[in-house]
Design a protein around this motif. Structure first.
Motif, short mmCIF file in Angstrom:
data_model
loop_
_atom_site.label_atom_id
_atom_site.label_comp_id
_atom_site.label_asym_id
_atom_site.label_seq_id
_atom_site.Cartn_x
_atom_site.Cartn_y
_atom_site.Cartn_z
N TYR A 136 -21.99 2.98 7.64
CA TYR A 136 -22.72 4.06 6.96
C TYR A 136 -24.00 3.59 6.28
O TYR A 136 -25.00 4.29 6.28
CB TYR A 136 -21.80 4.79 5.98
N VAL A 137 -24.00 2.39 5.72
CA VAL A 137 -25.20 1.89 5.05
C VAL A 137 -26.30 1.59 6.06
O VAL A 137 -27.47 1.92 5.84
CB VAL A 137 -24.87 0.64 4.20
N LEU A 138 -25.94 0.97 7.17
CA LEU A 138 -26.94 0.64 8.19
C LEU A 138 -27.15 1.77 9.19
O LEU A 138 -28.01 1.67 10.06
CB LEU A 138 -26.54 -0.64 8.94
N ASP A 139 -26.32 2.82 9.09
CA ASP A 139 -26.39 3.96 10.01
C ASP A 139 -26.34 3.50 11.47
O ASP A 139 -27.25 3.77 12.26
CB ASP A 139 -27.66 4.79 9.74
N ILE A 140 -25.25 2.79 11.77
CA ILE A 140 -25.07 2.25 13.12
C ILE A 140 -23.76 2.78 13.69
O ILE A 140 -22.88 3.21 12.94
CB ILE A 140 -25.05 0.69 13.12
N PRO A 141 -23.61 2.76 15.02
CA PRO A 141 -22.35 3.21 15.61
C PRO A 141 -21.20 2.24 15.28
O PRO A 141 -21.41 1.09 14.90
CB PRO A 141 -22.63 3.21 17.11
N TRP A 142 -19.97 2.75 15.46
CA TRP A 142 -18.78 1.95 15.14
C TRP A 142 -18.74 0.64 15.90
O TRP A 142 -18.37 -0.39 15.33
CB TRP A 142 -17.51 2.75 15.42
N ASP A 143 -19.12 0.63 17.17
CA ASP A 143 -19.03 -0.62 17.94
C ASP A 143 -19.95 -1.70 17.35
O ASP A 143 -19.59 -2.87 17.29
CB ASP A 143 -19.30 -0.39 19.43
N LYS A 144 -21.13 -1.30 16.86
CA LYS A 144 -22.03 -2.28 16.24
C LYS A 144 -21.50 -2.71 14.87
O LYS A 144 -21.62 -3.87 14.49
CB LYS A 144 -23.43 -1.70 16.11
N ALA A 145 -20.93 -1.76 14.12
CA ALA A 145 -20.36 -2.11 12.82
C ALA A 145 -19.25 -3.14 12.98
O ALA A 145 -19.17 -4.10 12.22
CB ALA A 145 -19.83 -0.86 12.11
N ILE A 146 -18.43 -2.96 13.99
CA ILE A 146 -17.35 -3.93 14.26
C ILE A 146 -17.93 -5.24 14.78
O ILE A 146 -17.49 -6.33 14.38
CB ILE A 146 -16.32 -3.33 15.24
N ALA A 147 -18.95 -5.15 15.63
CA ALA A 147 -19.58 -6.36 16.17
C ALA A 147 -20.25 -7.18 15.06
O ALA A 147 -20.23 -8.41 15.10
CB ALA A 147 -20.60 -5.99 17.24
N PHE A 148 -20.84 -6.50 14.07
CA PHE A 148 -21.51 -7.19 12.97
C PHE A 148 -20.55 -7.55 11.83
O PHE A 148 -20.70 -8.59 11.20
CB PHE A 148 -22.62 -6.33 12.37
N GLY A 149 -19.57 -6.68 11.58
CA GLY A 149 -18.76 -6.82 10.38
C GLY A 149 -17.36 -7.37 10.57
O GLY A 149 -16.68 -7.65 9.59
N ALA A 150 -16.92 -7.52 11.80
CA ALA A 150 -15.55 -8.03 12.01
C ALA A 150 -15.50 -9.16 13.04
O ALA A 150 -14.99 -10.24 12.74
CB ALA A 150 -14.62 -6.90 12.44
N THR A 151 -16.02 -8.92 14.21
CA THR A 151 -15.87 -9.87 15.31
C THR A 151 -16.30 -11.30 14.95
O THR A 151 -15.55 -12.24 15.21
CB THR A 151 -16.63 -9.37 16.56
N PRO A 152 -17.48 -11.50 14.31
CA PRO A 152 -17.88 -12.88 14.01
C PRO A 152 -16.98 -13.58 13.00
O PRO A 152 -17.01 -14.80 12.88
CB PRO A 152 -19.29 -12.73 13.42
N PHE A 153 -16.18 -12.81 12.29
CA PHE A 153 -15.39 -13.37 11.19
C PHE A 153 -13.93 -13.62 11.53
O PHE A 153 -13.19 -14.13 10.70
CB PHE A 153 -15.49 -12.45 9.97
N LEU A 154 -13.51 -13.26 12.72
CA LEU A 154 -12.08 -13.35 13.05
C LEU A 154 -11.56 -14.79 13.06
O LEU A 154 -10.56 -15.08 12.40
CB LEU A 154 -11.80 -12.66 14.39
N VAL A 155 -12.21 -15.67 13.78
CA VAL A 155 -11.71 -17.05 13.88
C VAL A 155 -11.76 -17.74 12.53
O VAL A 155 -10.78 -18.33 12.07
CB VAL A 155 -12.49 -17.85 14.95
N VAL A 156 -12.92 -17.66 11.86
CA VAL A 156 -13.06 -18.30 10.55
C VAL A 156 -12.12 -17.63 9.55
O VAL A 156 -11.55 -18.29 8.68
CB VAL A 156 -14.53 -18.24 10.07
N GLY A 157 -11.92 -16.32 9.67
CA GLY A 157 -11.02 -15.59 8.79
C GLY A 157 -9.58 -16.08 8.90
O GLY A 157 -8.88 -16.23 7.89
N VAL A 158 -9.14 -16.33 10.12
CA VAL A 158 -7.78 -16.85 10.31
C VAL A 158 -7.67 -18.26 9.73
O VAL A 158 -6.67 -18.59 9.07
CB VAL A 158 -7.39 -16.82 11.81
N ILE A 159 -8.71 -19.07 9.91
CA ILE A 159 -8.69 -20.42 9.33
C ILE A 159 -8.60 -20.34 7.81
O ILE A 159 -7.80 -21.03 7.17
CB ILE A 159 -9.93 -21.23 9.77
N LYS A 160 -9.40 -19.45 7.20
CA LYS A 160 -9.35 -19.29 5.74
C LYS A 160 -8.01 -18.72 5.29
O LYS A 160 -7.51 -19.08 4.23
CB LYS A 160 -10.51 -18.42 5.26
#
Length: 189
Positions: A136-160
């Motif tokens: 909503y802040v960047l006014d982007i579609p859901w696929d981009k929000a997930i690509a920017f806000g979740a996908t890059p963080f999955l591996v590092v997130g599991v490590i943390k």
């Protein structure tokens, strides 16, 4: 009883400070509007060590300190503008994450296995909050929000999440053994 509640409140304040310190560990990502930070590790530690009530309190304190302008968020930022900006959803998600992670551990037990599961679940809670606000802040579609806000963080997130579980359970056990923490939390009155 009164001293016990004070001890829990002090531990919550300490974990708010730990979160502020670990928030300064940031790695900016090219082309991604959200950096890697140590915040999520701190959230996992707070929930794993303190449980749902006081882990959540620690993150509420942290968010309130940042909301009034103290530079406790990533890259020494603070203020309401951060909370309504592109990373604000993740920050609000920390409160829910601490509650969900701590609640899972209280229900199933403070063991390493359950701590890993609880922290991975918590990672997804944080990412969900972050993706919603990013969309909503960047006014982007859901696929981009997930690509920017979740996908890059999955591996590092599991490590943390695994690190928070390993460190959190060990610290919790030592705090209990040294009588600085009781396994059960005092009842609020």
């Amino acid at each position: 009883m009164r001293n016990e509640r004070l001890r829990w409140l002090l531990l919550s304040a300490i974990f708010a400070a730990v979160t502020a310190v670990l928030s300064q560990l940031t790695v900016p990502l090219p082309l991604i509007p959200v950096p890697f930070t140590g915040q999520t590790l701190a959230v996992g530690l707070a929930a794993t060590i303190l449980g749902s009530r006081y882990g959540t309190l620690a993150l509420l304190i942290y968010v309130l300190l940042g909301a009034v302008g103290l530079p406790v968020f990533a890259e020494a930022s603070g203020g309401v503008q951060v909370l309504v900006g592109k990373t604000g959803g993740f920050i609000f998600g920390f409160i829910a994450t601490a509650y969900v992670t701590g609640l899972y551990l209280e229900k199933f037990g403070f063991t390493l296995k359950h701590a890993v599961v609880a922290n991975v679940i918590g990672m997804f809670v944080t990412l969900a909050f972050g993706c919603v606000q990013l969309k909503y802040v960047l006014d982007i579609p859901w696929d981009k929000a997930i690509a920017f806000g979740a996908t890059p963080f999955l591996v590092v997130g599991v490590i943390k999440a695994v690190l928070a579980a390993l460190i959190g359970i060990k610290v919790r056990e030592r705090l209990i053994a040294s009588r600085l923490l009781r396994a059960e939390q005092p009842v609020a009155r």
